[in-house]
Scaffold this motif. Structure first.
Motif, PDB file in Angstrom:
ATOM      1  N   VAL A   1       0.591  -1.293   0.070  1.00 51.48           N
ATOM      2  CA  VAL A   1       0.040   0.096  -0.004  1.00 51.48           C
ATOM      3  C   VAL A   1       1.065   1.295  -0.078  1.00 51.48           C
ATOM      4  O   VAL A   1       1.790   1.568   0.895  1.00 51.48           O
ATOM      5  CB  VAL A   1      -0.818  -0.036   1.335  1.00 51.48           C
ATOM      6  CG1 VAL A   1      -1.770   1.293   1.196  1.00 51.48           C
ATOM      7  CG2 VAL A   1      -1.851  -1.001   1.283  1.00 51.48           C
ATOM      8  N   PRO A   2       0.663   2.229  -1.012  1.00 52.99           N
ATOM      9  CA  PRO A   2       1.434   3.473  -0.944  1.00 52.99           C
ATOM     10  C   PRO A   2       1.356   4.351   0.331  1.00 52.99           C
ATOM     11  O   PRO A   2       0.227   4.177   0.665  1.00 52.99           O
ATOM     12  CB  PRO A   2       1.056   4.078  -2.305  1.00 52.99           C
ATOM     13  CG  PRO A   2       0.469   3.141  -3.144  1.00 52.99           C
ATOM     14  CD  PRO A   2       0.013   2.036  -2.289  1.00 52.99           C
ATOM     15  N   VAL A   3       2.580   4.617   0.946  1.00 50.14           N
ATOM     16  CA  VAL A   3       2.296   5.461   2.117  1.00 50.14           C
ATOM     17  C   VAL A   3       1.316   6.458   2.051  1.00 50.14           C
ATOM     18  O   VAL A   3       0.466   6.643   3.025  1.00 50.14           O
ATOM     19  CB  VAL A   3       3.656   5.942   2.326  1.00 50.14           C
ATOM     20  CG1 VAL A   3       3.571   6.943   3.629  1.00 50.14           C
ATOM     21  CG2 VAL A   3       4.789   4.940   2.755  1.00 50.14           C
ATOM     22  N   ILE A   4       1.206   7.227   0.805  1.00 50.61           N
ATOM     23  CA  ILE A   4       0.110   8.225   0.917  1.00 50.61           C
ATOM     24  C   ILE A   4      -1.518   7.899   1.021  1.00 50.61           C
ATOM     25  O   ILE A   4      -2.081   8.640   1.659  1.00 50.61           O
ATOM     26  CB  ILE A   4       0.508   9.159  -0.343  1.00 50.61           C
ATOM     27  CG1 ILE A   4      -0.432  10.545  -0.350  1.00 50.61           C
ATOM     28  CG2 ILE A   4       0.223   8.390  -1.871  1.00 50.61           C
ATOM     29  CD1 ILE A   4      -0.129  11.267  -1.460  1.00 50.61           C
ATOM     30  N   TRP A   5      -1.426   6.742   0.303  1.00 53.42           N
ATOM     31  CA  TRP A   5      -2.915   6.234   0.645  1.00 53.42           C
ATOM     32  C   TRP A   5      -3.434   5.955   2.078  1.00 53.42           C
ATOM     33  O   TRP A   5      -4.528   6.328   2.518  1.00 53.42           O
ATOM     34  CB  TRP A   5      -3.194   4.892  -0.246  1.00 53.42           C
ATOM     35  CG  TRP A   5      -3.093   5.019  -1.499  1.00 53.42           C
ATOM     36  CD1 TRP A   5      -2.761   6.105  -2.513  1.00 53.42           C
ATOM     37  CD2 TRP A   5      -2.945   3.747  -2.786  1.00 53.42           C
ATOM     38  NE1 TRP A   5      -2.689   5.617  -3.837  1.00 53.42           N
ATOM     39  CE2 TRP A   5      -2.852   4.480  -4.103  1.00 53.42           C
ATOM     40  CE3 TRP A   5      -3.201   2.484  -2.499  1.00 53.42           C
ATOM     41  CZ2 TRP A   5      -2.905   3.516  -5.130  1.00 53.42           C
ATOM     42  CZ3 TRP A   5      -3.247   1.545  -3.824  1.00 53.42           C
ATOM     43  CH2 TRP A   5      -2.947   2.222  -4.878  1.00 53.42           C
ATOM     44  N   ASN A   6      -2.429   5.024   2.771  1.00 52.57           N
ATOM     45  CA  ASN A   6      -2.538   4.837   4.230  1.00 52.57           C
ATOM     46  C   ASN A   6      -2.556   6.298   4.857  1.00 52.57           C
ATOM     47  O   ASN A   6      -3.614   6.409   5.722  1.00 52.57           O
ATOM     48  CB  ASN A   6      -1.365   4.139   4.653  1.00 52.57           C
ATOM     49  CG  ASN A   6      -1.626   3.607   5.888  1.00 52.57           C
ATOM     50  OD1 ASN A   6      -2.699   2.781   6.120  1.00 52.57           O
ATOM     51  ND2 ASN A   6      -0.887   4.216   6.939  1.00 52.57           N
ATOM     52  N   ASN A   7      -1.914   7.311   4.474  1.00 52.76           N
ATOM     53  CA  ASN A   7      -2.144   8.244   5.391  1.00 52.76           C
ATOM     54  C   ASN A   7      -3.174   9.220   5.021  1.00 52.76           C
ATOM     55  O   ASN A   7      -3.831   9.960   6.060  1.00 52.76           O
ATOM     56  CB  ASN A   7      -0.772   9.408   5.129  1.00 52.76           C
ATOM     57  CG  ASN A   7       0.717   8.687   5.429  1.00 52.76           C
ATOM     58  OD1 ASN A   7       0.600   7.804   6.696  1.00 52.76           O
ATOM     59  ND2 ASN A   7       1.613   9.282   5.055  1.00 52.76           N
ATOM     60  N   VAL A   8      -3.758   9.125   4.015  1.00 52.45           N
ATOM     61  CA  VAL A   8      -4.975  10.133   3.566  1.00 52.45           C
ATOM     62  C   VAL A   8      -6.080   9.458   4.134  1.00 52.45           C
ATOM     63  O   VAL A   8      -6.915   9.841   4.794  1.00 52.45           O
ATOM     64  CB  VAL A   8      -5.151   9.936   2.065  1.00 52.45           C
ATOM     65  CG1 VAL A   8      -6.572  10.454   1.650  1.00 52.45           C
ATOM     66  CG2 VAL A   8      -4.204  10.850   1.585  1.00 52.45           C
ATOM     67  N   ASP A   9      -5.781   7.895   4.170  1.00 54.14           N
ATOM     68  CA  ASP A   9      -6.967   7.243   5.019  1.00 54.14           C
ATOM     69  C   ASP A   9      -7.005   7.558   6.536  1.00 54.14           C
ATOM     70  O   ASP A   9      -8.058   7.867   7.116  1.00 54.14           O
ATOM     71  CB  ASP A   9      -6.778   5.556   5.025  1.00 54.14           C
ATOM     72  CG  ASP A   9      -7.997   4.966   4.344  1.00 54.14           C
ATOM     73  OD1 ASP A   9      -8.633   5.497   3.692  1.00 54.14           O
ATOM     74  OD2 ASP A   9      -7.842   3.569   4.403  1.00 54.14           O
ATOM     75  N   LEU A  10      -5.864   7.602   7.301  1.00 51.34           N
ATOM     76  CA  LEU A  10      -5.724   7.979   8.668  1.00 51.34           C
ATOM     77  C   LEU A  10      -6.131   9.531   8.831  1.00 51.34           C
ATOM     78  O   LEU A  10      -6.920   9.795   9.639  1.00 51.34           O
ATOM     79  CB  LEU A  10      -4.261   7.748   8.963  1.00 51.34           C
ATOM     80  CG  LEU A  10      -3.805   6.479   9.300  1.00 51.34           C
ATOM     81  CD1 LEU A  10      -2.453   6.429   9.576  1.00 51.34           C
ATOM     82  CD2 LEU A  10      -4.735   5.802  10.265  1.00 51.34           C
TER      83      LEU A  10
END
Length: 222
Positions: free
Chosen positions: A3-12
């Motif tokens: 999972v790209p870091v940005i996807w995870n960070n946006v989810d958070l």
């Protein structure tokens, strides 16, 4: 898939800003992990989306195919009115046992019934148990039987019912017509059913986030 870091960070970011601290849901995920269940629950944002869709529908009678540890079951049960009910079908007794405890801990045991066994064997029995006229159906089980589950949903739902099928993009692999993976073929069979079934008005939504690149199939039964 990583999972790209940005996807995870946006989810958070969305989760932290649009949802309050939820110790119940955190405890569910912790209990599932400790029990060795696969980490394939919907994400918190996806769970909240299911909750909102069920609220918008004013769902009273929900069919869930694929309980796992009860994470999505709890999100959906929270959307129900006082007299609302969920019938959730789960293949594994181990998973169902974990889910029952999670649902009890969430204070929702009177709203959720879990039926254990292969769904294609339990689906023909639920009407005689008093469960039918479903107005919201969430399918998140073995993908090769998606189309079969939708067909059963059509038999057991009432006009206007919402049907949601999870994991229909599969990192873009759904495009492969000659794919021999039964999960991907099952998704394609389900999409073809939605396309050819005149009673369903449908679309699909691609998603990215902490669960990777995937999506939902969403239909309304006319």
């Amino acid at each position: 898939m990583t999972v790209p870091v940005i996807w995870n960070n946006v989810d958070l970011y969305f989760q932290n800003n649009l949802q309050q601290e939820d110790p119940v849901m955190k405890s569910v995920l912790k209990a599932n992990e400790e029990a060795g269940l696969p980490a394939i629950d919907v994400s918190p944002n996806q769970g909240k989306m299911l909750y909102l869709l069920a609220k918008l529908k004013k769902a009273n009678n929900i069919l869930e195919i694929g309980t796992l540890g009860g994470y999505s079951s709890i999100w959906l049960a929270r959307a129900l009115p006082n007299d609302g009910q969920i019938m959730s079908l789960e293949y594994s007794e181990k998973h169902a046992s974990v889910a029952r405890q999670n649902i009890r801990n969430a204070g929702l045991k009177d709203k959720v019934t879990i039926l254990v066994g292969p769904a294609l064997e339990t689906l023909p029995t639920i009407e005689e148990k008093g469960y039918h006229h479903f107005d919201f159906i969430f399918i998140d089980a073995d993908k090769q039987n998606n189309a079969n589950y939708v067909q059963w949903g059509l038999k057991l739902c009432k006009p206007g019912a919402v049907i949601i099928v999870d994991n229909v993009v599969r990192n873009g692999q759904v495009l492969k017509e000659d794919e021999h993976d039964p999960n991907i073929q099952g998704v394609r069979d389900c999409i073809e059913l939605f396309s050819s079934e005149p009673r369903i008005d449908a679309t699909a939504i691609q998603t990215v986030g902490s669960k990777g690149y995937d999506g939902f199939l969403l239909g309304i039964v006319e």
